[in-house]
Design a protein around this motif. Structure first.
Motif, short mmCIF file in Angstrom:
data_model
loop_
_atom_site.label_atom_id
_atom_site.label_comp_id
_atom_site.label_asym_id
_atom_site.label_seq_id
_atom_site.Cartn_x
_atom_site.Cartn_y
_atom_site.Cartn_z
N ASP A 1 -41.05 3.12 -9.70
CA ASP A 1 -42.17 2.37 -9.14
C ASP A 1 -41.70 1.60 -7.91
O ASP A 1 -41.09 0.55 -8.03
N ASN A 2 -41.99 2.13 -6.76
CA ASN A 2 -41.68 1.41 -5.53
C ASN A 2 -42.96 0.86 -4.89
O ASN A 2 -42.95 0.40 -3.76
N THR A 3 -44.05 0.93 -5.64
CA THR A 3 -45.32 0.39 -5.15
C THR A 3 -45.47 -1.04 -5.64
O THR A 3 -45.84 -1.93 -4.87
N GLY A 4 -45.21 -1.24 -6.91
CA GLY A 4 -45.12 -2.59 -7.46
C GLY A 4 -46.42 -3.14 -8.00
O GLY A 4 -46.46 -3.69 -9.08
N ASP A 5 -47.48 -3.00 -7.23
CA ASP A 5 -48.64 -3.81 -7.54
C ASP A 5 -49.85 -3.23 -6.81
O ASP A 5 -49.70 -2.59 -5.78
#
Lengths: 820, 274, 342
Positions: free
Chosen positions: B52-56
């Motif tokens: 998960d490099n989007t996070g939010d």
């Protein structure tokens, strides 16, 4: 097998593939099968997104796949189920060469300590004549110790569950769990499918790993049947198409070998003699070769001049990708067209490749972005470190903008030979042009350039048919005419043929690629445009070569008498009333050949096959348990260690590596010895859903780049603990080819395996990253080596060894491009 | 006998069923969403948070796939036999919940946030003045102010596509039908069947997040975009029993008015001349 | 286009424990990432809460002082009214500038939404400004600032001042307290946990600040208004005691996780030393003698104490907003608020 057919499987084994991540759309059929109750098994060094959807995840040592498959063969043949269910024996007896007696010149690895007979240490190659059949001798009961069935049974008898545990690191109970699942999901009313991708092909024994799986599937009767078979998941879009109508150095369109100087293919007859087989489908080869020469050379090709066969280039050695790179560096190759490829990142030992690029006279690059291969001369790890100065690089680079997919017509041929047409949505902007435009106009200009020259080389260009009409604002060639040419037509009236059955060897027909014949049976009717799906074979969705068949060898879905093996697994069967084969698919068999047909003694070609011989491409119509010819590294799959491995070969201690692997042993491409203590860890490279191969189409696209924005290596907590590495720390990886730094993703998805009593750690690293674009990272392929499979000439990138340390590289300019 | 509906969804409400047991974490939804809605990339930081490099969810990110690795047990052993359907590496595509009673909508002082004819909740960009009050008013952390145009943004459930008779971009792109679009009523029925089916196959932990029991609790009365989860919601960064913040408005006014009255009296008394 | 997101930050720099895996990091919460989004509010809104509170409370004080206060009340009322009016403009400016798109402020007036404190707050500020303006004009008239006898003054005499005063006190009181409700009606754990106390707490603080500001002005004006100063100081003390009591109630209702931003870090320190120490404790200490002796403090003490109260009032709002941000960023605080209740 078609991907849709997976939905009919009772057990799907995904091995050498991370299907959910790299073939997510095809994976929907795995999910569908699972929905229907199928068992999904993922055998892989890493727990990936595919494993998360599986019923069983089997961690395995990278490069030991063949030992595992061999274990499955041994387990199956020793099992009660195989003996007690008559189906298995009947399938093998009728549909494979199991009963065939092998000549007594053949010696197995059992006899020769890990080698086959016929090895010539001088040339480092096998002479396959010692593997020949004892012609005309069969043992239908398959009890003769020299019949193929008994030979393979003996060959694999040392692949015991204990051995699998020692070699692969898979505990016996887990192995047996897998074996039982496969065995119970095979039979007259059940089928098991295998899915593999480049994690099988990219080994020095890649072809043999796949052969071993085919052997297992033949023994289990899982060939040519719905939900059975082997699904070769291709590396990316239309790679299948680019082997069908190949961009490969050793093939002509339609899997006809390239003429070779060494093999004496100097005139058409000797070439055709080498390709044509007395029995089986390849008896038709001359029709395809002549039609193809007529397509290339048109009116200039006549019977008198061997249909211009002289103008077809003949190869004289290894011109595979790996072989070309040192040739560039050494100055043998002086110019390069690089289209849709990023070898500065994607090629093995990529530093050597960059050095090769720097030694070219010229290079033509066509890419939407200035990818690393285009930029290497002014920005690369070597330039950043000061090792190389741009002013010293002489390569002249022509960087040309291409049209991207929505800006051009064209087709994709996917993994299951399915050709799907796509149409242009908008014209490409400014100077961007499609590949057909580029190739067509390049050829046209070359022809003009050499129009008046009187040399054989010029003649080669002059006789080439190169006369497509053009259309659109940019004068693109009319692709419909290209398809017509691929489909084939009669020379006299240019009437399109309806299939390869109409092709002739007398020069009256022309056909660009025989296997695609039938794709456009009438003018304007492009079957690849079809888009009507259904729940069965979806015959009206696209066009699957050959002849729109979806399941190959589907005659095997019926028993020898032509009846379905079971109601549940009906696919193709003999209809006695209509006197023809019928079913859900296009029969991959002569449509009216009766199941009880027996050939006369003089029958040739396909007529020489019995009515119960489903494998029409094989000389005798049978699936090969034992391959007397065709493979250069042996007639039976055999486990050899990867070229670099931390452990020795427990199965054949005397013969650790395959004896016939093509190597490139040179100071700039050094290999690690087996068990080299300096490089104790197994490194395997792989891809992520979020990126595309060497990143040219993803790392430069913000929406994709942000999803996996930086390089990393996956490390187990056990290994990380030894070095005090925490998730997110920098680590350095080293081989004799290079050293790189990257982030550690410390994850329980990797784990050390116990191999021969000691732990072996595996490190996984995506190979997408480079210094360009928005998602950057050091290049995994700076670590890998140029080394090949001897059959396919595919590199080994899925298993090699490396060293690991904590911390970053000392660098002058921080070449990774990733800020702290 | 009709049992009580699981949510207060209005008739004809459209929504999402995001079934995590079918999710393979491919993030096609994230990309399809950004492409259709022309949202800029907003983060190039490698996180190390699994994949998960989007996070939010954010002003420029309306779908977000979360990744949670749950492999080793206390002794460090990894599982080989896995639960039917997604297990041990959990992935979930998060999105605006299009609450039956939406905190953001109630908080919005300009009327920019409205409920559409599809019973979805959208922010009208020509009205929003960027007060930012919807941001903390959402119990799920969905709306956010854009650093580009300083207005609040969130998933529109592809209102434009819906108007054109198409399904939302994310649902269209999802290769495994983990994201399903349709009438909430139908989706809820499908979800109930699915959960029952999963439980029958031994996935005891499967449940619906977004009904009156979980996720759509305390005044929210259900989520039009709901989920099938197999772990506690907090594992996916979702609150188990969120509340509708505006249910606190009137009681808080009341206590404030009482206090104001008391203060008025107190002030009057203390200001009184001697 | 590539931009840096304001919310989500990369976070590997803080990793310490060795061989900690990605799985470990998602055990306690989802990698420690917030569940909810914090508002973007900072100084504009903090100052708005401060001056808006003074504006509302001062106007209420002006009205009450006038009703009940005789001559001294008149002078308190005069100062309070002008003070209140002086705060209207900065309040409005802060409120507008706090918007992402200030030019669209008027969109606030499209709707009236009772359940949205942000909507109500706008109307409260607007209506209280309306009444306040009329009352200030009247005050100016009575103070002779508009001249003695001119058509405007004659017309203003007809104004129903008592009615306007009575009507105006309601929005003024709400203006003083609604900001607490504004925070309470969100998902931020610190603000919403004791939502019933938030309005009264902000109201008490507003009264205390307004009273302190009036005290300060009266103190600076000299001995002539000594009596008035003492009276308003009484109100300040009352408000401060109320504030202390409400703070105790507020904090007692918080769990340890939710209260954490008030206890630790920069906001914790500011809360302890700024709000409780300098803003309430010290002024009470300075007034200590007069409280015990039931007498009045001297002018100097009064000025210093008032100034401290005002600083404390600003600090209180700063702490509440910023601690709220931290609270919103803490997933465990949110989880504690939203845990399954059986």
């Amino acid at each position: 097998m078609p991907q849709q057919s997976l939905a009919d499987s009772d057990c799907i084994v995904i091995m050498g593939s991370n299907m959910a991540e790299n073939h997510p759309v095809g994976f929907r059929f795995v999910m569908k099968a699972k929905e229907r109750g199928a068992t999904i098994i993922h055998i892989d060094p890493r727990f990936s997104r595919t494993s998360a959807m599986a019923d069983l995840h089997v961690p395995i040592r990278a490069g030991s796949d063949l030992a595992f498959l061999g274990g499955l063969i041994n387990y199956a043949l020793s099992s009660d189920r195989w003996e007690s269910v008559p189906f298995f024996r009947e399938f093998v007896q009728s549909y494979t060469n199991g009963p065939t007696i092998i000549g007594d010149t053949f010696k197995d690895t059992e006899d020769l300590a890990g080698m086959f007979s016929g090895y010539d240490p001088e040339s480092g190659a096998y002479e396959s004549s010692t593997w020949a059949y004892d012609e005309g001798h069969l043992d239908p009961e398959m009890t003769d110790p020299r019949c193929a069935f008994q030979i393979i049974k003996r060959h694999f008898s040392r692949y015991t569950p204990e051995m699998v545990e020692q070699v692969c690191g898979v505990p016996q109970e887990l192995f047996e769990q897998v074996a039982e699942a496969i065995l119970t999901s095979s039979g007259p009313d059940r089928t098991t499918a295998f899915c593999y991708a480049v994690a099988w092909t990219q080994h020095t024994t890649g072809t043999q790993i796949i052969s071993c799986c085919a052997l297992l599937q033949l023994l289990l009767g899982n060939m040519g049947r719905p939900g059975g078979g082997i699904l070769a998941l291709r590396g990316h879009a239309t790679i299948q198409g680019s082997t069908d109508i190949p961009t490969l150095y050793h093939l002509l369109p339609g899997y006809i070998s390239m003429p070779m100087v060494d093999a004496g293919h100097l005139d058409l007859q000797s070439f055709m003699d080498a390709i044509q087989q007395p029995k089986g489908w390849w008896h038709n080869a001359p029709k395809y070769i002549v039609s193809f020469l007529k397509a290339w050379y048109g009116d200039a090709a006549t019977g008198e001049n061997d249909y211009c066969f002289d103008y077809v280039p003949k190869i004289s050695g290894d011109y595979s990708f790996a072989a070309m790179m040192p040739m560039m560096k050494d100055g043998t190759i002086k110019g390069l067209f690089c289209m849709g490829m990023n070898p500065a990142v994607g090629g093995q030992n990529s530093k050597l490749i960059r050095e090769g690029l720097a030694n070219l006279d010229w290079m033509v690059m066509r890419d939407p972005y200035e990818i690393e291969t285009a930029a290497f001369w002014h920005d690369s790890p070597e330039v950043r470190s000061g090792e190389v100065r741009p002013e010293d690089i002489k390569t002249e680079i022509f960087f040309l903008p291409p049209a991207v997919t929505p800006e051009k017509d064209g087709s994709y041929t996917n993994t299951q030979r399915l050709v799907q047409w796509h149409e242009k949505a908008v014209d490409p902007p400014e100077d961007c042009r499609s590949e057909p435009w580029f190739m067509y106009h390049l050829g046209r200009r070359l022809k003009a350039l050499y129009a008046d020259e009187e040399t054989p080389q010029a003649r080669q260009l002059q006789v080439l048919t190169w006369d497509y009409d053009t259309e659109g604002i940019y004068d693109d060639p009319r692709l419909e005419q290209v398809i017509e040419e691929i489909n084939g037509y009669t020379v006299r009236d240019r009437k399109l043929v309806s299939g390869f059955a109409e092709l002739k060897d007398d020069g009256s027909t022309a056909c660009g690629c025989w296997i695609y014949s039938g794709i456009m049976p009438e003018p304007g009717l492009n079957l690849a445009r079809n888009r009507k799906g259904d729940d069965a074979a979806s015959l009206e969705w696209g066009f699957a070569w050959p002849a729109n068949r979806r399941v190959l060898y589907n005659r095997a879905s019926a028993d020898p008498s032509g009846k379905p093996w079971s109601e549940r697994k009906r696919w193709i069967w003999w209809d006695e009333e209509q006197e023809r084969w019928t079913g859900y698919d296009v029969p991959d068999f002569p449509a009216t050949k009766r199941p009880d047909y027996r050939p006369g003694p003089d029958a040739v070609g396909i007529d020489a096959h019995r009515g119960d011989a489903p494998f029409i491409m094989m000389p005798d119509g049978h699936g090969l348990l034992f391959a007397p010819a065709g493979l250069v590294d042996g007639p039976i799959p055999t486990h050899y260690e990867p070229w670099e491995s931390p452990v020795t070969n427990l199965l054949y201690p005397e013969q650790v590596r395959s004896p016939v692997v093509p190597t490139f042993d040179r100071p700039d491409n050094q290999y690690h010895e087996i068990g080299d203590p300096r490089f104790p860890y197994v490194l395997t490279t792989y891809r992520l859903t979020e990126h595309h191969t060497a990143g040219g189409m993803s790392r430069f696209v913000p929406w994709l780049a942000e999803l996996q924005p930086g390089g990393f290596a996956e490390i187990s907590p056990e290994l990380a603990g030894e070095f005090g590495i925490d998730n997110g720390d920098w680590v350095t990886l080293t081989t004799l080819r290079g050293e790189i730094e990257t982030r550690a993703l410390v994850t329980e998805r990797l784990q050390p395996l116990t191999i021969h009593g000691r732990p072996v750690h595996q490190i996984g690293m995506p190979w997408h990253y480079g210094w360009g674009g928005m998602a950057t990272g050091d290049i995994a392929n700076d670590l890998s080596a140029l080394i090949e499979d001897p059959n396919s000439r595919i590199h080994q990138a899925k298993a090699f060894t490396c060293d690991l340390s904590r911390g970053r590289l000392p660098r002058t300019n921080g070449a990774s491009g990733d800020d702290e | 006998m009709m049992s009580e509906p699981r949510t207060g969804a209005r008739e004809g409400a459209m929504g999402f069923l995001t079934d995590t047991t079918l999710c393979i974490g491919c993030k096609a939804c994230e990309v399809a969403c950004k492409q259709w809605n022309q949202l800029p990339a907003d983060n190039f930081g490698y996180t190390g948070n699994s994949y998960d490099n989007t996070g939010d969810l954010a002003a420029e990110t309306w779908r977000h796939v979360s990744f949670v690795e749950q492999l080793a047990d206390d002794s460090g052993a990894r599982p080989t036999s896995l639960n039917a359907f997604q297990s041990n590496w959990l992935m979930m595509s998060d999105v605006c919940k299009h609450c039956v009673n939406a905190g953001c909508l109630e908080a919005c002082p300009t009327g920019a946030i409205v409920r559409t004819e599809f019973d979805t909740v959208i922010i009208q960009q020509d009205i929003c003045n960027g007060c930012g009050y919807c941001v903390p008013a959402c119990p799920f952390g969905v709306p956010a102010l854009s650093p580009i145009d300083h207005k609040a943004h969130k998933c529109t459930l592809c209102y434009d596509r819906l108007r054109g008779g198409m399904e939302p971009a994310c649902a269209k792109a999802c290769p495994t039908d983990s994201i399903q679009f349709g009438l909430v009523e139908d989706l809820m029925e499908r979800a109930s069947d699915r959960v029952e089916n999963l439980r029958g196959r031994g996935v005891d932990g499967a449940y619906i997040y977004g009904d009156r029991e979980t996720g759509g609790t305390h005044g929210i009365d259900g989520l039009n975009a709901f989920f099938i989860l197999t772990a506690p919601s907090e594992t996916y960064n979702l609150p188990a029993e969120p509340e509708l913040p505006q249910d606190k408005t009137f009681p808080s006014y009341a206590s404030t008015i009482l206090a104001a009255a008391a203060f008025a009296i107190g002030a009057a008394l203390s200001l009184r001349g001697k | 286009m590539v931009i840096e997101s304001s919310g989500f930050q990369r976070r590997w720099e803080n990793r310490r424990a060795r061989a900690r895996t990605a799985g470990d990091e998602a055990k306690e919460s989802y990698y420690g990432l917030p569940v909810i989004h914090k508002p973007h509010w900072d100084w504009w809104i903090i100052v708005y809460f401060f001056v808006g509170g003074i504006c509302g409370a001062a106007n209420a004080i002006a009205t009450l002082a006038r009703w009940h206060g005789g001559k001294e009340g008149e002078s308190i009322s005069r100062v309070a009214r002008y003070l209140s009016f002086g705060m209207v403009i900065p309040s409005t400016i802060c409120l507008i500038l706090d918007l992402g798109r200030p030019e669209r402020f008027l969109n606030m007036l499209r709707v009236v939404k009772l359940r949205s404190p942000m909507s109500m707050g706008t109307w409260i500020l607007l209506s209280s400004s309306f009444f306040l303006s009329l009352l200030t004009v009247d005050q100016a008239r009575r103070d002779g600032l508009l001249g003695q006898d001119n058509p405007l003054v004659r017309m203003l005499r007809w104004m129903p001042v008592r009615l306007i005063d009575a009507l105006g006190v309601v929005p003024s009181l709400m203006l003083a307290g609604y900001t607490g409700v504004l925070l309470a009606a969100t998902a931020v754990p610190l603000w919403t946990r004791n939502h019933l106390v938030m309005g009264p707490l902000f109201l008490a603080s507003a009264f205390s600040n307004a009273a302190a500001a009036i005290t300060l002005i009266l103190g600076l004006r000299g001995r002539s208004v000594e009596g008035a100063r003492h009276r308003i100081e009484r109100l300040d003390l009352l408000a401060m005691f109320a504030e202390v009591a409400l703070l105790v109630v507020f904090k007692r209702g918080l769990t340890r996780t939710v209260a954490d931003p008030l206890e630790t870090g920069q906001t914790g320190k500011l809360h302890r030393y700024g709000v409780l120490g300098a803003g309430i404790g010290l002024p009470l200490l300075l007034h200590g003698k007069s409280i015990i002796g039931r007498s009045s403090s001297g002018r100097g003490v009064s000025i210093i104490a008032s100034a401290l109260v005002l600083i404390g009032g600003l600090a209180f709002r700063y702490v509440m907003v910023m601690a709220g941000h931290r609270s919103a960023d803490d997933p465990n605080a949110t989880f504690e608020m939203t845990r399954k209740r059986d």
